[in-house]
Motif scaffolding. Sequence first.
Motif, PDB file in Angstrom:
ATOM      1  N   VAL A 164       0.782  -1.163   0.041  1.00  0.00           N
ATOM      2  CA  VAL A 164      -0.027  -0.051  -0.049  1.00  0.00           C
ATOM      3  C   VAL A 164       0.861   1.236   0.165  1.00  0.00           C
ATOM      4  O   VAL A 164       0.573   2.386  -0.846  1.00  0.00           O
ATOM      5  CB  VAL A 164      -0.986  -0.123   1.169  1.00  0.00           C
ATOM      6  CG1 VAL A 164      -1.768   1.448   1.151  1.00  0.00           C
ATOM      7  CG2 VAL A 164      -1.821  -1.156   1.239  1.00  0.00           C
ATOM      8  N   VAL A 165       1.887   1.265   0.857  1.00  0.00           N
ATOM      9  CA  VAL A 165       2.628   2.437   0.879  1.00  0.00           C
ATOM     10  C   VAL A 165       3.565   2.677  -0.406  1.00  0.00           C
ATOM     11  O   VAL A 165       3.572   3.767  -0.804  1.00  0.00           O
ATOM     12  CB  VAL A 165       3.662   2.289   2.104  1.00  0.00           C
ATOM     13  CG1 VAL A 165       4.644   3.367   2.047  1.00  0.00           C
ATOM     14  CG2 VAL A 165       3.041   1.918   3.322  1.00  0.00           C
ATOM     15  N   LEU A 166       4.044   1.864  -1.170  1.00  0.00           N
ATOM     16  CA  LEU A 166       4.884   1.810  -2.029  1.00  0.00           C
ATOM     17  C   LEU A 166       3.997   2.255  -3.492  1.00  0.00           C
ATOM     18  O   LEU A 166       4.378   3.055  -4.041  1.00  0.00           O
ATOM     19  CB  LEU A 166       5.620   0.517  -2.078  1.00  0.00           C
ATOM     20  CG  LEU A 166       6.749   0.059  -1.511  1.00  0.00           C
ATOM     21  CD1 LEU A 166       7.164  -1.157  -1.714  1.00  0.00           C
ATOM     22  CD2 LEU A 166       7.852   1.065  -1.606  1.00  0.00           C
ATOM     23  N   SER A 167       2.924   1.646  -3.500  1.00  0.00           N
ATOM     24  CA  SER A 167       1.681   1.966  -4.590  1.00  0.00           C
ATOM     25  C   SER A 167       1.332   3.651  -4.419  1.00  0.00           C
ATOM     26  O   SER A 167       1.067   4.080  -5.470  1.00  0.00           O
ATOM     27  CB  SER A 167       0.744   1.335  -4.626  1.00  0.00           C
ATOM     28  OG  SER A 167      -0.108   1.202  -3.353  1.00  0.00           O
ATOM     29  N   ALA A 168       1.671   4.129  -3.260  1.00  0.00           N
ATOM     30  CA  ALA A 168       0.847   5.500  -3.129  1.00  0.00           C
ATOM     31  C   ALA A 168       2.020   6.535  -3.175  1.00  0.00           C
ATOM     32  O   ALA A 168       1.564   7.715  -3.130  1.00  0.00           O
ATOM     33  CB  ALA A 168       0.157   5.522  -1.512  1.00  0.00           C
ATOM     34  N   LEU A 169       3.184   6.159  -3.324  1.00  0.00           N
ATOM     35  CA  LEU A 169       4.194   7.120  -3.514  1.00  0.00           C
ATOM     36  C   LEU A 169       4.099   7.952  -4.600  1.00  0.00           C
ATOM     37  O   LEU A 169       3.630   7.406  -5.788  1.00  0.00           O
ATOM     38  CB  LEU A 169       5.785   6.403  -3.784  1.00  0.00           C
ATOM     39  CG  LEU A 169       6.195   5.672  -2.413  1.00  0.00           C
ATOM     40  CD1 LEU A 169       7.421   5.278  -2.869  1.00  0.00           C
ATOM     41  CD2 LEU A 169       6.630   6.654  -1.117  1.00  0.00           C
ATOM     42  N   ALA A 216       7.424  -4.945  -5.653  1.00  0.00           N
ATOM     43  CA  ALA A 216       6.768  -3.898  -5.812  1.00  0.00           C
ATOM     44  C   ALA A 216       7.504  -2.900  -6.658  1.00  0.00           C
ATOM     45  O   ALA A 216       7.218  -1.702  -7.014  1.00  0.00           O
ATOM     46  CB  ALA A 216       6.050  -3.218  -4.781  1.00  0.00           C
ATOM     47  N   GLY A 217       8.779  -3.141  -6.861  1.00  0.00           N
ATOM     48  CA  GLY A 217       9.626  -2.210  -7.740  1.00  0.00           C
ATOM     49  C   GLY A 217      10.506  -1.440  -6.807  1.00  0.00           C
ATOM     50  O   GLY A 217      11.339  -0.570  -7.334  1.00  0.00           O
ATOM     51  N   ALA A 218      10.894  -1.679  -5.698  1.00  0.00           N
ATOM     52  CA  ALA A 218      11.716  -0.824  -4.571  1.00  0.00           C
ATOM     53  C   ALA A 218      12.936  -1.343  -4.865  1.00  0.00           C
ATOM     54  O   ALA A 218      13.269  -2.504  -5.162  1.00  0.00           O
ATOM     55  CB  ALA A 218      11.129  -0.834  -3.231  1.00  0.00           C
TER      56      ALA A 218
END
Length: 215
Positions: free
Chosen positions: A18-23, A47-49
Amino acid sequence: MVVDVILPCLDESGSLPVVLSALPPGCRAIVVDNGSTDGSAEVAAAAGAKVVSEPRRGYGAAVHTGLAHATSDLVAVLDADGSLDPAALTVLAGVVERGEADLAAGRRRPVPGAWPWHARAANAVLSALLRLQGVPVHDIAPVRVARREALLGLGVADRASGYPLELLIRAGRAGWVVRECDVVYRPRSAGRSKVSGSVRGTVGAVRDMARVLLG
């Protein structure tokens, strides 16, 4: 504007997606795995980080390692538990980018049930002590943005929970302009906070910060 976003991480697999998708656009995630056993590193990578490891336990250790791996001029630090809206990074980064402050720091505005009384009380006391030292803050900067080289130049030494407090103290002594911006503070996405989730966790964090104040 490109911002490397450092996310210290210890067992946050439930909240990371959720956090990564909301950046916001322009934000590049650097997840610093601090000894997770729940697959957080794999979740972040999927997630691509960018994922780096810091085996030394401690918030400050994770943040410092993230700074060492960041490459952008502007860097942010954000909790990985979903309690803070990543959209706030756009506002904070803009403040520094425009030269309005050397450090843009979030001031939590909690929704009901998001901030236990013991953690809020400890934060209020520490913030008051900082204001007595001339640092105009009302929160211990749970999310913040500054320029990478300037941050490294402060020489913050704490590698535990005292890191953000030492950062503010050193920034004040260095004459930095610090500007607070309101950020919504929500219950974390999953699990319980290692710090504010219990009196014991809060006491441990206060102990680390007291060592910084007295040191």
